[in-house]
Design a protein around this motif. Structure first.
Motif, PDB file in Angstrom:
ATOM      1  N   THR A   1      48.870  40.524  47.574  1.00  0.00           N
ATOM      2  CA  THR A   1      49.414  39.663  46.459  1.00  0.00           C
ATOM      3  C   THR A   1      50.391  40.208  45.667  1.00  0.00           C
ATOM      4  OG1 THR A   1      47.400  39.999  45.019  1.00  0.00           O
ATOM      5  CG2 THR A   1      47.435  38.089  46.674  1.00  0.00           C
TER       6      THR A   1
ATOM      7  N   ASP B   1      54.034  39.233  44.893  1.00  0.00           N
ATOM      8  CA  ASP B   1      54.198  38.073  43.908  1.00  0.00           C
ATOM      9  C   ASP B   1      53.884  38.604  42.524  1.00  0.00           C
ATOM     10  OD1 ASP B   1      55.234  36.467  45.913  1.00  0.00           O
ATOM     11  OD2 ASP B   1      53.238  35.679  46.456  1.00  0.00           O
ATOM     12  N   LEU B   2      52.676  39.157  42.424  1.00  0.00           N
ATOM     13  CA  LEU B   2      52.482  39.423  40.969  1.00  0.00           C
ATOM     14  C   LEU B   2      53.450  40.354  40.425  1.00  0.00           C
ATOM     15  CD1 LEU B   2      48.679  40.592  41.851  1.00  0.00           C
ATOM     16  CD2 LEU B   2      49.560  38.837  40.160  1.00  0.00           C
TER      17      LEU B   2
ATOM     18  N   SER C   1      56.327  38.160  39.195  1.00  0.00           N
ATOM     19  CA  SER C   1      56.076  37.499  38.199  1.00  0.00           C
ATOM     20  C   SER C   1      55.985  38.330  36.825  1.00  0.00           C
ATOM     21  CB  SER C   1      54.841  36.662  38.262  1.00  0.00           C
ATOM     22  OG  SER C   1      54.997  35.941  39.327  1.00  0.00           O
ATOM     23  N   CYS C   2      55.547  39.367  36.988  1.00  0.00           N
ATOM     24  CA  CYS C   2      55.359  40.299  35.921  1.00  0.00           C
ATOM     25  C   CYS C   2      56.818  40.741  35.445  1.00  0.00           C
ATOM     26  CB  CYS C   2      54.614  41.515  36.403  1.00  0.00           C
ATOM     27  SG  CYS C   2      54.476  43.060  35.016  1.00  0.00           S
TER      28      CYS C   2
ATOM     29  N   LEU D   1      45.461  38.831  34.413  1.00  0.00           N
ATOM     30  CA  LEU D   1      46.879  39.054  33.990  1.00  0.00           C
ATOM     31  C   LEU D   1      46.909  39.489  32.623  1.00  0.00           C
ATOM     32  CD1 LEU D   1      47.954  35.317  35.532  1.00  0.00           C
ATOM     33  CD2 LEU D   1      48.194  37.764  36.401  1.00  0.00           C
TER      34      LEU D   1
ATOM     35  N   ARG E   1      51.893  34.079  32.941  1.00  0.00           N
ATOM     36  CA  ARG E   1      50.860  33.077  33.511  1.00  0.00           C
ATOM     37  C   ARG E   1      51.870  31.927  34.193  1.00  0.00           C
ATOM     38  NH1 ARG E   1      45.706  33.771  32.600  1.00  0.00           N
ATOM     39  NH2 ARG E   1      45.100  35.005  30.579  1.00  0.00           N
TER      40      ARG E   1
ATOM     41  N   TYR F   1      53.819  33.122  37.353  1.00  0.00           N
ATOM     42  CA  TYR F   1      52.747  33.168  38.501  1.00  0.00           C
ATOM     43  C   TYR F   1      52.229  31.884  39.031  1.00  0.00           C
ATOM     44  CZ  TYR F   1      49.291  35.427  41.599  1.00  0.00           C
ATOM     45  OH  TYR F   1      48.674  35.660  43.003  1.00  0.00           O
TER      46      TYR F   1
ATOM     47  N   TRP G   1      52.900  32.126  43.111  1.00  0.00           N
ATOM     48  CA  TRP G   1      51.610  32.773  43.613  1.00  0.00           C
ATOM     49  C   TRP G   1      51.719  32.721  45.046  1.00  0.00           C
ATOM     50  CZ3 TRP G   1      48.774  29.724  46.693  1.00  0.00           C
ATOM     51  CH2 TRP G   1      48.725  28.290  46.668  1.00  0.00           C
TER      52      TRP G   1
ATOM     53  N   LYS H   1      41.663  37.013  38.720  1.00  0.00           N
ATOM     54  CA  LYS H   1      42.963  36.189  38.763  1.00  0.00           C
ATOM     55  C   LYS H   1      42.619  34.879  38.206  1.00  0.00           C
ATOM     56  CE  LYS H   1      45.481  35.351  42.236  1.00  0.00           C
ATOM     57  NZ  LYS H   1      46.226  36.640  42.445  1.00  0.00           N
TER      58      LYS H   1
ATOM     59  N   GLN I   1      44.354  29.423  40.865  1.00  0.00           N
ATOM     60  CA  GLN I   1      45.098  30.075  41.834  1.00  0.00           C
ATOM     61  C   GLN I   1      44.160  30.619  42.862  1.00  0.00           C
ATOM     62  OE1 GLN I   1      46.928  31.295  38.524  1.00  0.00           O
ATOM     63  NE2 GLN I   1      47.847  29.124  39.271  1.00  0.00           N
TER      64      GLN I   1
END
Length: 226
Positions: A17, A20-21, A24-25, A50, A75, A78, A82, A112, A116
């Motif tokens: 993952t 994607d993390l 988003s971060c 998160l 949040r 993501y 996700w 997580k 999700q």
């Protein structure tokens, strides 16, 4: 030791993952004008949910006056992103099917967000994972390394500590298994290198899904110190 259930960590253990993390971060950091982080930096930030990802990525961490806003943005990002690049690690679907075929139940515990976790489980592991729980501290279930989520999944699967094995890719997972008083297999294909896992107390390691299955079906599992 008769194994009747394996409880897995999700990120870095069953699913890759990371991209994607990281995206988003960086969306959250970029939105508030902060420097973005590399994928390798994010790799070292994940594992505690998160909230800790945001704290580790944001200059000043939780003391930054915009921490809550950045976390909220992370949040939200993501929640919509996700599953852009997330995928199972090689051999994982086959590993789960083999365990099921041998009568071994499978569960997931993750830090997580619970929504999700359940979405990812349904998408990738429907029919092979029987129970999955994500972060849900509002319900009084403390996040890992507290063993609350592990005990909840064990109860739902109808197994005891003596019948359960834990699997994860991080120091948090090693601590979680120790706190639950169950053996742990540390996988080396995830977010932490083998040397780090050994330094943090890993007693048995699997380099591939095939290695994992060999360990499960050998007497070595019964010799793992809890």
């Amino acid at each position: 030791m008769k194994i009747k259930a394996v409880i897995f960590d999700l990120d870095g253990t069953l699913l890759d993952t990371l991209l994607d993390l990281a995206e988003s971060c960086n969306t959250a950091l970029r939105t508030f004008g902060y420097p973005e982080r590399t994928v390798d930096e994010v790799r070292n930030f994940v594992g505690n949910g998160l909230g800790m990802l945001a704290a580790r990525a944001l200059p000043g961490g939780k003391s930054n006056p915009q921490y809550e806003e950045v976390l909220s943005c992370l949040r939200e990002s993501y929640a919509h992103n996700w599953n852009n690049k997330t995928k199972p690690y090689p051999g994982i679907p086959e590993l789960l099917k083999k365990l099921n075929a041998e009568g071994i139940k499978c569960g997931i515990v993750s830090n997580k967000p619970d929504a999700q976790v359940k979405e990812l489980t349904k998408l990738f592991f429907s029919g092979t994972i029987q129970e999955a729980i994500g972060e849900n501290e509002k319900e009084g279930i403390r996040r890992k390394p507290f063993p609350d989520s592990v005990f909840t999944v064990m109860e739902k699967l109808g197994v005891s500590k003596e019948e359960t094995l834990y699997a994860g890719d991080s120091d948090v997972d090693i601590q979680t298994a120790a706190n639950a008083c169950i053996p742990c297999i540390s996988v080396t294909w995830g977010f932490r290198p083998k040397s780090f896992l050994i330094q943090n107390g890993a007693k048995i390691l699997a380099d591939t899904a095939e290695d994992f299955l060999k360990i499960i079906f050998s007497t070595r599992v019964g010799q793992v110190e809890k």
